[in-house]
Scaffold this motif. Structure first.
Motif, PDB file in Angstrom:
ATOM      1  N   GLN A 222     -57.285 -27.650  -6.747  1.00 20.96           N
ATOM      2  CA  GLN A 222     -57.980 -28.231  -5.595  1.00 20.96           C
ATOM      3  C   GLN A 222     -57.098 -29.329  -4.958  1.00 20.96           C
ATOM      4  O   GLN A 222     -57.072 -29.481  -3.759  1.00 20.96           O
ATOM      5  CB  GLN A 222     -59.331 -28.801  -6.053  1.00 20.96           C
ATOM      6  CG  GLN A 222     -60.196 -29.304  -4.930  1.00 20.96           C
ATOM      7  CD  GLN A 222     -61.653 -29.508  -5.363  1.00 20.96           C
ATOM      8  OE1 GLN A 222     -61.971 -29.441  -6.548  1.00 20.96           O
ATOM      9  NE2 GLN A 222     -62.515 -29.744  -4.408  1.00 20.96           N
TER      10      GLN A 222
ATOM     11  N   SER B  25     -64.903 -26.609 -10.367  1.00 25.30           N
ATOM     12  CA  SER B  25     -63.565 -26.954 -10.881  1.00 25.30           C
ATOM     13  C   SER B  25     -63.572 -26.964 -12.405  1.00 25.30           C
ATOM     14  O   SER B  25     -62.629 -26.473 -13.047  1.00 25.30           O
ATOM     15  CB  SER B  25     -63.119 -28.328 -10.363  1.00 25.30           C
ATOM     16  OG  SER B  25     -62.948 -28.294  -8.962  1.00 25.30           O
TER      17      SER B  25
ATOM     18  N   ASP C 149     -58.782 -22.879  -6.701  1.00 28.19           N
ATOM     19  CA  ASP C 149     -59.843 -23.868  -6.544  1.00 28.19           C
ATOM     20  C   ASP C 149     -59.778 -24.431  -5.132  1.00 28.19           C
ATOM     21  O   ASP C 149     -58.903 -25.235  -4.823  1.00 28.19           O
ATOM     22  CB  ASP C 149     -59.650 -24.973  -7.598  1.00 28.19           C
ATOM     23  CG  ASP C 149     -60.886 -25.835  -7.754  1.00 28.19           C
ATOM     24  OD1 ASP C 149     -61.865 -25.631  -7.016  1.00 28.19           O
ATOM     25  OD2 ASP C 149     -60.863 -26.725  -8.642  1.00 28.19           O
TER      26      ASP C 149
HETATM   27 MG   LIG Z   1     -64.034 -28.880  -7.345  1.00 31.07          MG
END
Ligand SMILES: [Mg+2]
Ligand SMILES: Nc1ncnc2c1ncn2[C@@H]1O[C@H](COP(=O)(O)OP(=O)(O)OP(=O)(O)O)[C@@H](O)[C@H]1O
Length: 240
Positions: A106, A61, A182
């Motif tokens: 994410q 990330s 992500d």
């Molecule tokens: Mg991550």
């Protein structure tokens, strides 16, 4: 923006995504700075899909946020469509993101006061004032991920997987030359995960976008042209 023309225009150093000697450390009250990225290099061509795998906490990330101009490196260079991200002001970075980058977070970050359709339309509205076109593109994308019946739902009226699919539609609505995702299939069941994967890869084929996806999902990684593992702050070839 036909993919073919863009691919033909590519030369070395002219890729949509270039990272050179990228370092990102975080201050650490308990000891020396935490060096998450330690001199990482990556170049992604138009139309190419790269999967980044690696253990939880390895820095996937962190790396995607640097590529997406959401964070700045401690040292090293990120070039997006030829622009050096570290030299940009916050406003310029925001303009670059709107123009050139689709980001699937994410943890999807939808705007709570807006409906699914409005969330998916936002980047297209910022890029041009043509509301009808924005609406049409966003509707087509939402239908493609099985959300034809959810246009007017707000994020708190959608399941986690549905929110993630809206986030994918939002990232693709401008057909950006760079798409960063992500863990886009994180909390999706197998069938929905495939729909999201298909959408990402179809977009890559249609618009010639450069796609970088961080994932623990083996099936998704297998569809990429190259797979790289982030380990001890650098990228290792897994396949490619
Ligand atoms: Mg991550
Ligand atoms: N703002 C921050 N300040 C301090 N440390 C941070 C910060 N953000 C991330 N880290 C640390 O950097 C490391 C990498 O985090 P990152 O979120 O990039 O990992 P990841 O590979 O995406 O993990 P996951 O697979 O669980 O999503 C972790 O050890 C994390 O604790």
């Amino acid at each position: 923006m036909p993919g073919k023309e863009r691919a033909a225009g590519d030369r070395a150093g002219d890729s949509p995504i270039t990272a050179r000697a990228l370092v990102r450390s975080y201050p650490n009250a308990a000891g020396p700075p935490l060096q998450v990225l330690r001199g990482l290099d990556l170049e992604v061509r138009s139309g190419e899909a790269v999967a980044i795998v690696g253990a939880s906490g390895s820095g996937k990330s962190t790396f995607l946020h640097l590529l997406g101009a959401l964070d700045r490196p401690t040292s090293g260079t990120v070039l997006i469509s030829g622009s050096d991200v570290s030299g940009l002001s916050d406003e310029e970075a925001a303009a670059l993101r709107t123009r050139s980058i689709g980001f699937v977070f994410q943890f999807h970050h939808l705007l709570g006061d807006f409906t699914a359709l409005e969330n998916a339309m936002i980047p297209a509205m910022i890029n041009s004032s043509d509301r009808r076109t924005a609406r049409k593109r966003a509707s087509t994308l939402l239908e493609a991920v099985g959300l034809g019946g959810r246009f007017d739902h707000k994020p708190n009226q959608l399941s986690g997987g549905e929110q993630q699919r809206v986030a994918v539609a939002r990232a693709l609505v401008n057909e950006p030359p760079v798409v960063l995702a992500d863990e886009p299939t994180g909390d999706l069941d197998t069938a929905t995960s495939r729909e999201v994967q298909d959408l990402l890869f179809r977009m890559r084929e249609r618009s010639g976008a450069a796609l970088v996806v961080a994932t623990h999902n083996r099936e998704l990684a297998d569809r990429a042209d190259r797979v790289l593992r982030l380990r001890e702050g650098v990228l290792e070839d897994v396949r490619g």
